[in-house]
Scaffold this active site. Structure first.
Site, PDB file in Angstrom:
ATOM      1  N   LYS A 191       3.596  16.869  18.134  1.00 27.95           N
ATOM      2  CA  LYS A 191       2.574  16.727  19.068  1.00 27.95           C
ATOM      3  C   LYS A 191       3.347  17.150  20.698  1.00 27.95           C
ATOM      4  O   LYS A 191       2.892  17.844  21.154  1.00 27.95           O
ATOM      5  CB  LYS A 191       1.744  15.349  19.123  1.00 27.95           C
ATOM      6  CG  LYS A 191       0.845  15.184  20.169  1.00 27.95           C
ATOM      7  CD  LYS A 191      -0.003  14.071  19.910  1.00 27.95           C
ATOM      8  CE  LYS A 191       0.823  12.742  19.911  1.00 27.95           C
ATOM      9  NZ  LYS A 191       1.371  12.414  21.190  1.00 27.95           N
ATOM     10  N   THR A 192       4.423  16.224  20.897  1.00 24.38           N
ATOM     11  CA  THR A 192       4.974  16.433  22.245  1.00 24.38           C
ATOM     12  C   THR A 192       5.597  17.723  22.308  1.00 24.38           C
ATOM     13  O   THR A 192       5.341  17.947  23.457  1.00 24.38           O
ATOM     14  CB  THR A 192       6.064  15.068  22.519  1.00 24.38           C
ATOM     15  OG1 THR A 192       5.406  14.028  21.964  1.00 24.38           O
ATOM     16  CG2 THR A 192       6.580  15.144  23.715  1.00 24.38           C
ATOM     17  N   ASP A 197      -2.508  13.915  27.226  1.00 25.87           N
ATOM     18  CA  ASP A 197      -1.695  13.252  25.757  1.00 25.87           C
ATOM     19  C   ASP A 197      -2.649  12.155  25.309  1.00 25.87           C
ATOM     20  O   ASP A 197      -3.136  11.287  26.039  1.00 25.87           O
ATOM     21  CB  ASP A 197      -0.289  13.079  26.003  1.00 25.87           C
ATOM     22  CG  ASP A 197       0.454  12.897  24.534  1.00 25.87           C
ATOM     23  OD1 ASP A 197      -0.073  13.256  23.473  1.00 25.87           O
ATOM     24  OD2 ASP A 197       1.560  12.406  24.701  1.00 25.87           O
ATOM     25  N   GLU A 198      -2.570  11.717  23.965  1.00 22.53           N
ATOM     26  CA  GLU A 198      -3.236  10.807  23.471  1.00 22.53           C
ATOM     27  C   GLU A 198      -4.578  10.310  23.735  1.00 22.53           C
ATOM     28  O   GLU A 198      -5.184   9.572  24.105  1.00 22.53           O
ATOM     29  CB  GLU A 198      -2.438   9.397  23.655  1.00 22.53           C
ATOM     30  CG  GLU A 198      -0.627   9.271  23.192  1.00 22.53           C
ATOM     31  CD  GLU A 198      -0.725   9.251  21.952  1.00 22.53           C
ATOM     32  OE1 GLU A 198      -1.820   9.345  20.871  1.00 22.53           O
ATOM     33  OE2 GLU A 198       0.613   9.313  21.461  1.00 22.53           O
ATOM     34  N   GLN A 256      -5.790   8.142  14.597  1.00 23.79           N
ATOM     35  CA  GLN A 256      -4.802   7.302  15.231  1.00 23.79           C
ATOM     36  C   GLN A 256      -5.221   6.385  16.132  1.00 23.79           C
ATOM     37  O   GLN A 256      -4.649   5.925  17.109  1.00 23.79           O
ATOM     38  CB  GLN A 256      -3.726   7.863  15.398  1.00 23.79           C
ATOM     39  CG  GLN A 256      -2.755   8.310  14.220  1.00 23.79           C
ATOM     40  CD  GLN A 256      -1.441   9.026  14.600  1.00 23.79           C
ATOM     41  OE1 GLN A 256      -0.416   8.355  14.799  1.00 23.79           O
ATOM     42  NE2 GLN A 256      -1.317  10.167  14.429  1.00 23.79           N
ATOM     43  N   ARG A 282       4.364   5.935   9.666  1.00 26.52           N
ATOM     44  CA  ARG A 282       5.694   5.537  10.113  1.00 26.52           C
ATOM     45  C   ARG A 282       6.845   5.866   9.508  1.00 26.52           C
ATOM     46  O   ARG A 282       8.036   5.985   9.919  1.00 26.52           O
ATOM     47  CB  ARG A 282       5.746   4.158  10.909  1.00 26.52           C
ATOM     48  CG  ARG A 282       4.684   3.458  11.783  1.00 26.52           C
ATOM     49  CD  ARG A 282       4.515   4.345  12.965  1.00 26.52           C
ATOM     50  NE  ARG A 282       3.199   5.313  12.681  1.00 26.52           N
ATOM     51  CZ  ARG A 282       3.084   6.521  13.503  1.00 26.52           C
ATOM     52  NH1 ARG A 282       3.727   6.953  14.342  1.00 26.52           N
ATOM     53  NH2 ARG A 282       1.933   7.476  13.196  1.00 26.52           N
TER      54      ARG A 282
END
Length: 758
Positions: A36-37, A236-237, A267, A617
């Site tokens: 994503k980043t 973002d997010e 998420q 994770r």
């Protein structure tokens, strides 16, 4: 042969599509570990490479760390040297900047207000109050209102004000919505709190966003200037934004509609902080014609882990469909481990970490995840016994938490009243209005007459103090002496339970805030430890417990002595992290999913997302633990495995148990309706029956009175073993709302709640 484009060379096809879509609204659904980043950073670099001036680009992140990482990547990608620092003034006057503005919502809004808050009649030299400053101000406000702290806790008021601000509700709107005496008091406190902030020329963190929204709304020229400045906006997010943040972004993006939001609805786990998942789910309704791109290739986990995680999240309704996959096809299956109790769970989790370390995996690459902070204690003790260093992320170690240390100090003082450190700690805990001036006078008297603090306290009536203070000190001495006598005949857990009641510790810790509930849960967990010594003689019970507590707390020094340590943390804190090995513990009904979610559909969906976040994770090894019984919050409970585990295909996981009958238990759970899986016999799981908030831990008793529903009616007085006597104020089918004499109001399912008419 031409050199590869540094912006797109390392991207997969969907990432490349996201990077090259530069104009118009864009929704990027980026699954866990999908880069994503990287996609967002490379998209900003593409805009700059295509000629968009850096000062016309805004990137909003949720952490400063993420913003700094993105800046570093862009500098390296575009060979930018000596960029203008972000802290310099920006906007129309900063067209020389070589990097876009990148930062958190709070940092960006603070800079906007530093420049333009005068348009709201405020001074740009405002200060920003932290949590302690805010609480002091609320306490002062409640004092001005003549409201006792016992009646309305400052933290509860501050939490309510924060929720209002996250929903962009000012004091007037909050007052208009207040429907009870309590909410009217909070609304009044909100008015006075905001006035005090203004008088002090201060803003709290929520104000930074809310005042910026107000600035843009009330001063259109200012909004137009920033719309012209930031033609390309990236967030973002986005699934974690609240309503105030949504309004801010919507206002800024209205002119050019070049808005790119990136996130993952699967998420979204921060509703308790005000996050509104609808912001991302309804993005395409607000921006018709928006392009949707899904990033489904995972670069973190193996395919067996992703298969299990996909199965867990799939039953959640109203989620955009996506299926995470990876080229890492090989790897061990996730393990479902069913153990006897919490102690076994902790031992097995630590044993797994030890085994992997012998195989070459560092402890730093491993994590133990749990639902609530109160669960950490067993894992800390297991690490200490095994000689494994550990660290707790995001919180104090169990025995170092203030409320735990306060209770331990009482017990130390009861066992040894010459322990001056413990006496000083508890002399005003809970508050007895014995302040620092009084403590100074006591210490001066002790020094002058060569007395211990305890001896000084015992002769407080001879000291030149206010009569009320002397009487309160005398009462404290009597309390300690009473419990010194009780310690001769009551074991540690019994003694401590009576002490907590006598001191009013529960009412003091439980202040109607989420933090207050957590503090009280930690004290209850401490009682669970003491019960291990119930079989010993009373005094030996107390001394043995205190020795264990002191021994375990020594492990605090391990963080300083060892770099390599096993990480312990709650599931809410693990987002954005990755580990080669993950253990998720406490996957039982009432624990995970948490009991507060059992009768609330939205909360249950978030609990499922929380498990999905934890599972994703893991890079290679994943173990999910459930215990057949667990001592938690002072009670021993036998709970069934989490309903979420029923959604895991048999061939997707490896099942293990220390109970030979567990295979039959699993089969019964999957085939029967004991957990009411919606995929089973058609029986709806409790989470599907509506937006209810039913009290957790109702002491379920299958052998209870089945006539409850027939004998109870509105107005009936009832007794509950945990909450005491109360009155039924409303009935909704099987659900009863009860107002207890303590003032608490809770909802219960009559078919299972242990209620008796009185």
């Amino acid at each position: 042969m031409p050199a590869a484009d540094p912006i797109t060379a390392t991207l997969n096809e969907p990432q490349m599509h996201a990077v090259n879509h530069t104009d118009g609204p864009l929704l990027i659904l980026a699954g866990a570990g999908s880069g994503k980043t990287r996609a967002l950073t490379h998209r900003i670099a593409r805009l700059m490479q295509d000629g968009v001036p850096p000062w016309q680009i805004l990137a909003v992140t949720f952490t400063n760390k993420a913003a700094n990482e993105m800046k570093t990547r862009i500098r390296n990608m575009l060979y930018i040297t000596d960029p203008t620092p972000f802290d310099s003034p920006f906007g129309l006057a900063n067209k020389q900047s070589r990097l876009p503005v990148m930062g958190t919502f709070h940092s960006v809004c603070a800079r906007i207000l530093r420049r333009d808050i005068e348009h709201l009649g405020r001074d740009r030299s405002f200060v920003i109050y932290d949590a302690d400053d805010q609480e002091k101000l609320v306490k002062q406000t409640l004092k001005e209102m003549g409201i006792d702290e016992k009646e309305l806790k400052s933290r509860a008021v501050l939490g309510a004000i924060g929720r209002c601000k996250s929903e962009a509700l000012g004091p007037k709107e909050a007052a208009a919505q207040a429907a009870t005496e309590r909410t009217r008091q909070i609304a009044c406190a909100y008015v006075l709190y905001q006035k005090a902030l203004r008088d002090h020329n201060a803003l709290d963190f929520d104000d930074l966003i809310l005042e910026t929204v107000r600035l843009f709304t009330e001063v259109p020229d200012i909004l137009a200037r920033y719309q012209k400045t930031w033609r390309y906006i990236n967030v973002d997010e986005y699934q974690d934004t609240n309503h105030a943040q949504y309004l801010l972004i919507s206002l800024l993006a209205r002119a050019h509609r070049n808005l790119c939001v990136i996130g993952d609805p699967d998420q979204s786990i921060y509703a308790f902080r005000g996050a509104d998942i609808r912001n991302i789910l309804e993005f395409e309704k607000e921006y018709p014609g928006a392009v949707r791109i899904k990033l489904e290739q995972n670069y973190r986990s193996t395919q067996p882990i992703l298969r299990a995680a996909n199965a867990i999240i799939k039953p959640n309704p109203n989620r955009p469909e996506k299926e995470m996959w990876t080229e890492r096809s090989d790897g061990p299956k996730p393990v479902l481990s069913n153990v006897a109790d919490g102690q076994c769970e902790a031992r097995e989790a630590v044993r797994k970490a030890e085994l992997l370390r012998t195989q070459g995996m560092r402890l730093n690459d491993q994590v133990v995840l749990y639902r609530t902070n109160a669960q950490s204690r067993l894992f800390e003790e297991a690490c200490m016994r095994a000689g494994i260093p550990y660290r707790i992320v995001g919180g104090l170690k169990f025995y170092a938490r203030k409320e735990v240390k306060d209770v331990l100090a009482y017990l130390h003082a009861i066992l040894n009243p010459d322990d001056t450190v413990s006496l000083l700690r508890i002399l005003n805990v809970p508050s007895r209005k014995i302040g620092l001036t009084t403590v100074g006078a006591l210490q001066a008297h002790a020094s002058a007459h060569n007395l211990t603090l305890w001896e000084t306290l015992r002769e407080a009536q001879k000291i030149d103090l206010n009569e009320g203070v002397r009487n309160r000190i005398t009462a404290f001495v009597a309390l300690i002496e009473t419990y010194r006598t009780k310690a001769q005949r009551e074991v540690a857990a019994e003694l401590c339970g009576h002490l907590l009641h006598a001191t009013g510790m529960e009412q003091w810790l439980r202040d109607d805030s989420e933090e207050g509930e957590t503090r009280w849960e930690n004290v209850q967990e401490l009682l669970s430890v003491m019960r291990k010594y119930d079989a010993l003689p009373p005094l030996l019970s107390l001394t043995s417990f205190l020795e264990e507590a002191a021994l375990v707390s020594e492990v605090d020094k391990l963080d300083e002595a060892h770099d390599d340590a096993l990480t312990l943390m709650t599931l809410h804190l693990c987002k954005g992290l990755e580990f080669k090995s993950v253990s998720i513990c406490g996957c039982e009904e009432g624990v995970f999913p948490h009991g507060n979610a059992l009768f609330d559909r939205a909360q249950m969906e978030e609990e499922r997302r929380l498990l999905y976040v934890g599972m994703t994770r893991a890079m290679t090894h994943l173990t999910i633990f459930s215990a057949r019984s667990r001592m938690l919050w002072g009670e021993n409970k036998a709970n069934e495995p989490s309903r979420f585990l029923l959604d895991l295909p048999d061939d997707a996981v490896e099942r293990r148990s220390d109970d030979v009958l567990s295979a039959f238990a699993w089969a019964a759970g999957r085939g029967g309706a004991s957990l009411a899986s919606e995929r089973g016999t058609g029986t709806a799981e409790p989470a599907r029956i509506g937006e209810l908030h039913v009290a957790f831990n109702q002491d379920l008793d299958a052998g209870g009175d089945a006539t409850n529903q027939e004998t109870l009616a509105e107005g009936t007085r009832v007794m509950h073993p945990a909450f005491g006597t109360g009155t039924i104020v409303e009935l909704r089918g099987d659900i009863a709302d009860i107002r207890f004499d303590s003032g608490e109001k809770k909802s219960f399912a009559l078919s299972i709640a242990p209620l008796k008419p009185v």
